[in-house]
Design a protein around this motif. Structure first.
Motif, short mmCIF file in Angstrom:
data_model
loop_
_atom_site.label_atom_id
_atom_site.label_comp_id
_atom_site.label_asym_id
_atom_site.label_seq_id
_atom_site.Cartn_x
_atom_site.Cartn_y
_atom_site.Cartn_z
N GLY A 128 0.67 -1.23 -0.15
CA GLY A 128 -0.03 -0.02 -0.13
C GLY A 128 0.61 1.26 -0.07
N PHE A 129 2.14 1.28 -0.19
CA PHE A 129 2.99 2.37 -0.11
C PHE A 129 4.04 2.30 -1.23
CE2 PHE A 129 1.68 1.57 4.44
CZ PHE A 129 1.22 2.89 4.66
N SER A 130 4.61 3.36 -1.53
CA SER A 130 5.51 3.65 -2.70
C SER A 130 6.62 4.62 -2.35
CB SER A 130 4.86 4.18 -3.81
OG SER A 130 5.87 4.84 -4.92
N LEU A 131 7.86 3.99 -2.22
CA LEU A 131 8.88 4.89 -1.71
C LEU A 131 8.97 6.16 -2.79
CD1 LEU A 131 11.42 5.28 0.24
CD2 LEU A 131 12.60 3.90 -1.21
N LYS A 132 8.80 6.01 -4.01
CA LYS A 132 9.01 6.85 -4.95
C LYS A 132 7.79 8.06 -4.78
CE LYS A 132 8.58 7.56 -10.03
NZ LYS A 132 8.65 6.97 -11.42
N ASP A 133 6.58 7.43 -4.70
CA ASP A 133 5.28 8.47 -4.71
C ASP A 133 5.08 8.93 -3.07
OD1 ASP A 133 5.19 8.14 -7.21
OD2 ASP A 133 3.83 6.45 -7.43
N ASP A 134 5.19 8.08 -2.52
CA ASP A 134 4.59 8.50 -0.82
C ASP A 134 5.96 8.67 -0.08
OD1 ASP A 134 1.94 7.65 -1.65
OD2 ASP A 134 2.65 5.91 -1.23
N GLY A 135 7.08 8.65 -0.44
CA GLY A 135 8.28 8.83 0.50
C GLY A 135 8.41 7.64 1.53
N LEU A 136 7.88 6.75 1.27
CA LEU A 136 7.72 5.74 2.21
C LEU A 136 7.42 4.08 1.67
CD1 LEU A 136 6.55 5.31 5.84
CD2 LEU A 136 5.64 3.68 4.33
N ALA A 137 8.59 3.27 2.01
CA ALA A 137 8.23 1.90 1.91
C ALA A 137 8.05 0.83 3.11
CB ALA A 137 9.48 1.38 1.25
N GLU A 170 4.89 12.27 6.48
CA GLU A 170 4.43 12.04 7.79
C GLU A 170 3.18 11.30 7.80
OE1 GLU A 170 3.23 14.76 11.91
OE2 GLU A 170 3.52 15.71 9.93
N SER A 171 2.32 11.64 7.00
CA SER A 171 0.90 10.88 6.73
C SER A 171 1.15 9.51 6.69
CB SER A 171 0.11 11.57 5.93
OG SER A 171 -1.18 11.02 5.70
N SER A 172 2.05 9.20 5.69
CA SER A 172 2.31 7.79 5.27
C SER A 172 2.82 7.02 6.31
CB SER A 172 3.24 7.79 3.88
OG SER A 172 2.64 8.41 2.87
N LEU A 173 3.75 7.70 7.11
CA LEU A 173 4.42 7.00 8.10
C LEU A 173 3.38 6.64 9.22
CD1 LEU A 173 7.06 5.83 9.47
CD2 LEU A 173 7.69 8.27 10.09
N LYS A 174 2.59 7.59 9.43
CA LYS A 174 1.67 7.23 10.62
C LYS A 174 0.70 6.10 10.19
CE LYS A 174 0.94 12.02 12.37
NZ LYS A 174 0.02 13.09 12.50
N SER A 175 0.27 6.16 8.97
CA SER A 175 -0.28 5.09 8.41
C SER A 175 0.33 3.69 8.27
CB SER A 175 -1.01 5.37 7.04
OG SER A 175 -1.76 6.56 6.89
N ALA A 176 1.40 3.64 7.82
CA ALA A 176 2.37 2.61 8.11
C ALA A 176 2.40 1.90 9.35
CB ALA A 176 3.68 2.77 7.47
N LEU A 177 2.66 2.69 10.37
CA LEU A 177 2.95 2.26 11.84
C LEU A 177 1.59 1.56 12.37
CD1 LEU A 177 4.99 5.38 12.81
CD2 LEU A 177 5.94 2.82 13.11
N LEU A 178 0.42 2.44 11.87
CA LEU A 178 -0.76 1.68 12.37
C LEU A 178 -0.96 0.29 11.90
CD1 LEU A 178 -3.01 4.76 12.17
CD2 LEU A 178 -2.45 3.66 14.34
N LYS A 179 -0.46 -0.04 10.59
CA LYS A 179 -0.56 -1.37 10.00
C LYS A 179 0.36 -2.58 10.82
CE LYS A 179 -1.80 -0.27 5.38
NZ LYS A 179 -1.58 -0.37 3.99
N ILE A 180 1.40 -1.92 11.28
CA ILE A 180 2.37 -2.78 11.94
C ILE A 180 2.05 -3.14 13.64
CG2 ILE A 180 4.71 -3.32 12.53
CD1 ILE A 180 5.57 -1.00 10.47
N PRO A 181 1.73 -4.43 13.84
CA PRO A 181 1.46 -4.96 14.99
C PRO A 181 2.48 -4.21 16.18
CG PRO A 181 1.31 -6.73 13.66
CD PRO A 181 2.03 -5.56 13.01
N ALA A 182 2.11 -3.85 17.36
CA ALA A 182 2.89 -3.24 18.44
C ALA A 182 4.11 -4.06 18.83
CB ALA A 182 1.86 -2.74 19.43
#
Length: 290
Positions: A128-137, A170-182
């Motif tokens: 769901g993320f793109s390093l090129k487009d979202d700045g996050l992988a 920042e928005s992408s990173l927040k979303s990614a961290l929510l997808k990762i179990p604690a």
């Protein structure tokens, strides 16, 4: 790959260089980088010595090679080809290379606008993320471990080498961290340091926002970066931050450095190599967590 443990080599600031005398360079920032390369950087950096690392990584049974930016000097096509050839040699031996751009890889406005770096290195467009487009992988690594890689590099003015953790990333990173179990361990990888110990024209803009986000997620175990050309290992967990690892510039002739991380689900050992010529680590530090 070992089913319970795995091993990462962290290198950075390789600065493959291919200076040009073309008058076209004067229409971009590239002439500044070429002058600095010819009269300064070439005296203490030599990317050819990186070839020695290929056999060393094989002997050490490295699983992944993380490159935290500045693979090139002025983001020329020829420099990107040299960097990609080096990565291909590693990959041909079964090592997985994951590279992010630094400010030198988006050196000119044209290179940044056209995202030339991604013609030679993967976008990691997955989960769901793109390093090129979202700045996050978001890249699953191994049992219990996930990598979050950032692209905060951007074209800057003549004598600036800043990055920008802008609101989209920042928005992408927040979303990614929510997808990762604690309970999942996270490595966060960026070219720029988390803390502003550089000159103002070399810092990461909006670093405070990044620090706030990092401090709120204790499962971020490591923050890997480059940019400073100075090796650093700092355990900041007592201050709610992760273990900070700056590779230093692996291409430095006398002081090239890199890190090797041995990782398991609840522990890690960092081996620091103070020279690209060294076959043994200068020091090692072990960490554990519940």
């Amino acid at each position: 790959m070992n089913t319970t443990r795995f091993r990462i080599a962290h290198i950075s600031d390789l600065h493959f260089a291919e200076p040009t005398l073309s008058p076209l360079q004067f229409f971009s920032k590239r002439w500044v980088g070429n002058l600095y390369q010819m009269f300064s950087r070439s005296k203490y950096l030599d990317s050819s010595q990186l070839e020695k690392l290929v056999d060393q990584f094989i002997a050490l049974k490295i699983d992944y090679v993380f490159i935290t930016g500045d693979l090139t000097t002025t983001s020329r096509i020829q420099e990107l080809r040299h960097a990609a050839d080096f990565a291909a040699k590693l990959q041909s031996q079964g090592l997985r290379v994951i590279a992010i751009p630094g400010n030198h890889d988006h050196y000119t406005r044209k290179a940044c606008r056209q995202k030339l770096f991604y013609r030679f290195f993967p976008d990691y467009r997955e989960n769901g993320f793109s390093l090129k487009d979202d700045g996050l992988a978001l890249i699953p690594l191994h049992e219990g471990w996930t990598l979050l890689a950032l692209d905060t590099a951007c074209a800057t003015s003549l004598f600036s080498s800043q990055g920008n953790f802008h609101s989209k990333i920042e928005s992408s990173l927040k979303s990614a961290l929510l997808k990762i179990p604690a309970r999942q361990n996270v490595i966060l990888m960026n070219h720029f340091p988390l803390f502003e110990h550089e000159k103002p024209n070399k810092t990461l803009l909006r670093a405070t926002a990044l620090r706030t986000l990092v401090a709120s997620h204790p499962n971020i175990r490591f923050y890997l970066h480059g940019h400073t050309h100075t090796h650093c290992l700092a355990d900041l967990r007592a201050s709610r931050y992760p273990i900070i690892l700056d590779s230093g510039s692996t291409s430095q002739i006398t002081a090239g450095s890199w890190n090797m991380l041995d990782l398991a689900s609840s522990e890690a050992t960092v081996h620091v190599y103070r020279s690209s010529h060294s076959s043994a680590p200068a020091e090692q530090t072990s960490f554990s967590w519940e």
